[in-house]
Design a protein around this motif. Structure first.
Motif, PDB file in Angstrom:
ATOM      1  N   VAL A 199      35.226  24.189  44.318  1.00  0.00           N
ATOM      2  CA  VAL A 199      35.473  25.357  43.573  1.00  0.00           C
ATOM      3  C   VAL A 199      35.326  26.779  44.278  1.00  0.00           C
ATOM      4  O   VAL A 199      36.075  27.666  44.260  1.00  0.00           O
ATOM      5  CB  VAL A 199      34.389  25.412  42.462  1.00  0.00           C
ATOM      6  N   LEU A 200      34.517  26.746  45.281  1.00  0.00           N
ATOM      7  CA  LEU A 200      34.232  28.056  46.239  1.00  0.00           C
ATOM      8  C   LEU A 200      35.676  28.020  47.014  1.00  0.00           C
ATOM      9  O   LEU A 200      36.180  29.323  46.992  1.00  0.00           O
ATOM     10  CB  LEU A 200      32.960  27.602  47.098  1.00  0.00           C
ATOM     11  N   LEU A 201      36.313  27.057  47.417  1.00  0.00           N
ATOM     12  CA  LEU A 201      37.321  27.485  48.199  1.00  0.00           C
ATOM     13  C   LEU A 201      38.674  27.844  47.380  1.00  0.00           C
ATOM     14  O   LEU A 201      39.588  28.509  47.790  1.00  0.00           O
ATOM     15  CB  LEU A 201      37.896  26.027  48.963  1.00  0.00           C
ATOM     16  N   HIS A 202      38.543  27.161  46.193  1.00  0.00           N
ATOM     17  CA  HIS A 202      39.622  27.680  45.116  1.00  0.00           C
ATOM     18  C   HIS A 202      39.552  29.208  45.008  1.00  0.00           C
ATOM     19  O   HIS A 202      40.451  29.866  44.999  1.00  0.00           O
ATOM     20  CB  HIS A 202      39.583  27.144  43.935  1.00  0.00           C
ATOM     21  N   GLU A 203      38.223  29.615  44.853  1.00  0.00           N
ATOM     22  CA  GLU A 203      38.278  31.255  44.542  1.00  0.00           C
ATOM     23  C   GLU A 203      38.465  31.823  45.927  1.00  0.00           C
ATOM     24  O   GLU A 203      38.981  32.948  45.823  1.00  0.00           O
ATOM     25  CB  GLU A 203      36.653  31.397  44.205  1.00  0.00           C
ATOM     26  N   LEU A 204      38.136  31.246  46.957  1.00  0.00           N
ATOM     27  CA  LEU A 204      38.564  31.907  48.291  1.00  0.00           C
ATOM     28  C   LEU A 204      39.829  32.179  48.567  1.00  0.00           C
ATOM     29  O   LEU A 204      40.336  32.944  49.141  1.00  0.00           O
ATOM     30  CB  LEU A 204      37.864  30.961  49.527  1.00  0.00           C
ATOM     31  N   GLY A 205      40.851  30.976  48.075  1.00  0.00           N
ATOM     32  CA  GLY A 205      42.175  31.308  48.004  1.00  0.00           C
ATOM     33  C   GLY A 205      42.655  32.528  47.383  1.00  0.00           C
ATOM     34  O   GLY A 205      43.498  33.205  47.855  1.00  0.00           O
TER      35      GLY A 205
ATOM     36  N   LEU B 213      54.480  40.657  41.678  1.00  0.00           N
ATOM     37  CA  LEU B 213      54.238  39.630  42.604  1.00  0.00           C
ATOM     38  C   LEU B 213      53.001  39.318  43.156  1.00  0.00           C
ATOM     39  O   LEU B 213      52.728  38.182  43.572  1.00  0.00           O
ATOM     40  CB  LEU B 213      55.561  40.038  43.554  1.00  0.00           C
ATOM     41  N   ASP B 214      52.540  40.491  43.206  1.00  0.00           N
ATOM     42  CA  ASP B 214      51.168  40.618  43.797  1.00  0.00           C
ATOM     43  C   ASP B 214      50.113  39.604  42.975  1.00  0.00           C
ATOM     44  O   ASP B 214      49.379  38.612  43.569  1.00  0.00           O
ATOM     45  CB  ASP B 214      50.423  41.737  44.208  1.00  0.00           C
ATOM     46  N   GLU B 215      50.152  39.960  41.696  1.00  0.00           N
ATOM     47  CA  GLU B 215      49.494  39.100  40.769  1.00  0.00           C
ATOM     48  C   GLU B 215      49.968  37.586  40.807  1.00  0.00           C
ATOM     49  O   GLU B 215      49.098  36.617  40.621  1.00  0.00           O
ATOM     50  CB  GLU B 215      49.649  39.701  39.219  1.00  0.00           C
ATOM     51  N   PHE B 216      51.217  37.315  40.889  1.00  0.00           N
ATOM     52  CA  PHE B 216      51.657  35.936  40.900  1.00  0.00           C
ATOM     53  C   PHE B 216      51.057  35.307  42.197  1.00  0.00           C
ATOM     54  O   PHE B 216      50.714  34.147  42.079  1.00  0.00           O
ATOM     55  CB  PHE B 216      52.967  35.910  40.591  1.00  0.00           C
ATOM     56  N   LEU B 217      51.057  35.765  43.208  1.00  0.00           N
ATOM     57  CA  LEU B 217      50.775  35.300  44.554  1.00  0.00           C
ATOM     58  C   LEU B 217      49.265  34.950  44.468  1.00  0.00           C
ATOM     59  O   LEU B 217      48.931  33.915  44.945  1.00  0.00           O
ATOM     60  CB  LEU B 217      51.351  35.997  45.594  1.00  0.00           C
ATOM     61  N   LEU B 218      48.718  35.968  44.318  1.00  0.00           N
ATOM     62  CA  LEU B 218      47.030  35.980  44.529  1.00  0.00           C
ATOM     63  C   LEU B 218      46.604  34.972  43.409  1.00  0.00           C
ATOM     64  O   LEU B 218      45.474  34.270  43.693  1.00  0.00           O
ATOM     65  CB  LEU B 218      46.332  37.265  44.443  1.00  0.00           C
ATOM     66  N   THR B 219      47.032  34.728  42.247  1.00  0.00           N
ATOM     67  CA  THR B 219      46.615  33.947  41.352  1.00  0.00           C
ATOM     68  C   THR B 219      47.125  32.307  41.785  1.00  0.00           C
ATOM     69  O   THR B 219      46.054  31.526  41.641  1.00  0.00           O
ATOM     70  CB  THR B 219      47.090  34.267  39.884  1.00  0.00           C
ATOM     71  N   ALA B 220      48.140  32.158  42.169  1.00  0.00           N
ATOM     72  CA  ALA B 220      48.651  31.055  42.258  1.00  0.00           C
ATOM     73  C   ALA B 220      47.990  30.389  43.622  1.00  0.00           C
ATOM     74  O   ALA B 220      48.051  29.072  43.553  1.00  0.00           O
ATOM     75  CB  ALA B 220      50.138  30.951  42.761  1.00  0.00           C
ATOM     76  N   ALA B 221      47.388  31.280  44.349  1.00  0.00           N
ATOM     77  CA  ALA B 221      46.617  30.621  45.571  1.00  0.00           C
ATOM     78  C   ALA B 221      45.467  29.565  45.327  1.00  0.00           C
ATOM     79  O   ALA B 221      45.161  28.855  45.982  1.00  0.00           O
ATOM     80  CB  ALA B 221      46.221  31.743  46.482  1.00  0.00           C
ATOM     81  N   GLY B 222      44.794  30.118  44.132  1.00  0.00           N
ATOM     82  CA  GLY B 222      43.821  29.047  43.624  1.00  0.00           C
ATOM     83  C   GLY B 222      44.119  27.790  43.458  1.00  0.00           C
ATOM     84  O   GLY B 222      43.393  26.839  43.881  1.00  0.00           O
TER      85      GLY B 222
END
Length: 400
Positions: A66-72, A106-115
């Motif tokens: 979970v921590l790594l998910h949020e770190l993404g 695009l910023d919102e999409f990328l930072l959200t998809a990272a998790g």
């Protein structure tokens, strides 16, 4: 959104990592569920100590996942110019707390998809480790835990992709609507409706399971559903408040012409004449008409009562540059983002003069008053014919 307060356990890649006190409740519940129900069901005939070891290891590795998910989220957010202040583990998982919104869809999409992508990568990693463990004939408890973690990370990724705000899927949906319409407010409201519907569906499912005697699954579904509904509602309110504060300048809600304290005034008189009678918890300090710094309530309270009559205010004055400052023409949301913990007021300056003081505690009250007076609409825009941002400087004190 932390629930019961949190404490810091360190930093990772520059991000402060915190644990909410509610996390200990869910950690104990997860270990108990793994040790007494899940692992005995899939791997019977082992001693209780083995199940406890399996449950503890699985819980630790899952919370690390979970921590790594949020770190993404946090790492991609940093790359896209979004300031992430901290990552917190709490009863419902984790959250990367950002200071501001993404600037573009695009910023919102990328930072959200990272998790979710991080969770899928972890699912693949644990699945590969499980296959490797089987190949080398590792003990069955090890193989079982690795397979369980692969499944949990896959479920975490899929669950977060449900298109309901504030889940990751809801934020991705919001970014798509934002890109299509160019309207972030509308996109947020649409995504919030999805979050509320999904949360309500979980509550109904939980009640249904409870009626069938499935107590644990029913309680968890209802509890998570309640959390999603409330998180969606509070996230929308927080977003609308930030949007509103972007439309209102500091000069519209600051205290103009703030009272100043002469540097030679004894601390006891400063307390009786300023801190006990005024609303401010910090005052500009002058010497010969020029600003030398700021004195706040905490500084004067640290002076012993018997020493206050003989101690000048200048002895407890801090340089003005140690306090956050604001411009009367900048948006409230920008000024408040610079407020430091433990500092109750922001100094407002204009062309080298101190023209006001902004108390973050008073902002909400004054903004609500402006709304009641019709000066701003609920959406944050100025009412027709009104000038929310009008500011006429009237400097009382020259800054150093």
């Amino acid at each position: 959104m932390p629930l019961f307060g949190s404490f810091r356990i360190g930093r990772w890649f520059g991000f402060p990592i915190r644990i909410d006190y509610s996390w200990f409740l869910v950690a104990a519940l997860v270990i108990w569920t793994f040790s007494t129900r899940e692992f005995p069901r899939v791997l019977p005939f082992y001693p209780a100590s083995t199940y406890l070891a399996m449950g503890t290891a699985a819980a630790i590795l899952f919370f690390l996942s979970v921590l790594l998910h949020e770190l993404g989220h946090a790492l991609v957010g940093r790359m896209r110019g979004v300031t992430v202040e901290s990552i917190t583990l709490f009863i419902f998982g984790g959250i990367a707390q950002a200071r501001d919104e993404a600037r573009r869809p695009l910023d919102e999409f990328l930072l959200t998809a990272a998790g979710p992508l991080a969770s899928l990568a972890l699912a693949g990693l644990f699945l590969g480790a499980r296959i490797a463990a089987e190949a080398v004939a590792a003990p069955p408890p090890v193989v079982t835990v690795l397979g369980f973690l692969a499944l949990l990370n896959f479920i975490l990724a899929i669950f977060n992709m449900i298109p309901g705000f504030p889940l990751d899927g809801g934020r991705i949906f919001r970014s798509i609507v934002w890109a299509a319409t160019g309207d972030l407010v509308r996109a947020t409201r649409w995504a919030t409706r999805g979050g509320r519907l999904f949360g309500a569906a979980l509550i109904v499912l939980g009640v249904f399971n409870l009626s069938r005697g499935q107590m644990i699954s029913g309680l968890w579904a209802a509890l998570i559903g309640w959390f999603v509904v409330n998180a969606a509602t509070s996230s929308l309110r927080h977003f609308e408040l930030r949007h509103l504060l972007r439309q209102i300048p500091v000069g519209a809600v600051m205290d103009p012409r703030p009272r100043t304290i002469e540097a030679s005034l004894p601390v006891d008189r400063a307390i009786s004449e300023y801190f006990l009678r005024g609303n401010q918890e910090a005052y500009p300090v002058e010497r010969d008409g020029g600003l030398i710094g700021i004195v706040d309530l905490r500084a004067v309270s640290e002076i012993s009562v018997n020493l206050r009559p003989g101690t000048p205010v200048s002895a407890v004055t801090r340089p003005a540059d140690e306090f956050p400052a604001a411009s009367p023409d900048e948006a409230l949301v920008e000024a408040l983002s610079r407020a430091q913990a433990g500092v109750s007021s922001l100094l407002v300056t204009h062309n080298g003069y101190v023209v006001g003081v902004l108390d973050p505690r008073e902002v909400a009250v004054r903004v609500r008053r402006m709304q009641r007076l019709g000066l701003v609409s609920p959406g944050g825009a100025a009412a027709p014919g009104d000038q929310v941002g009008t500011y006429v400087p009237s400097p009382p004190a020259k800054s150093a």
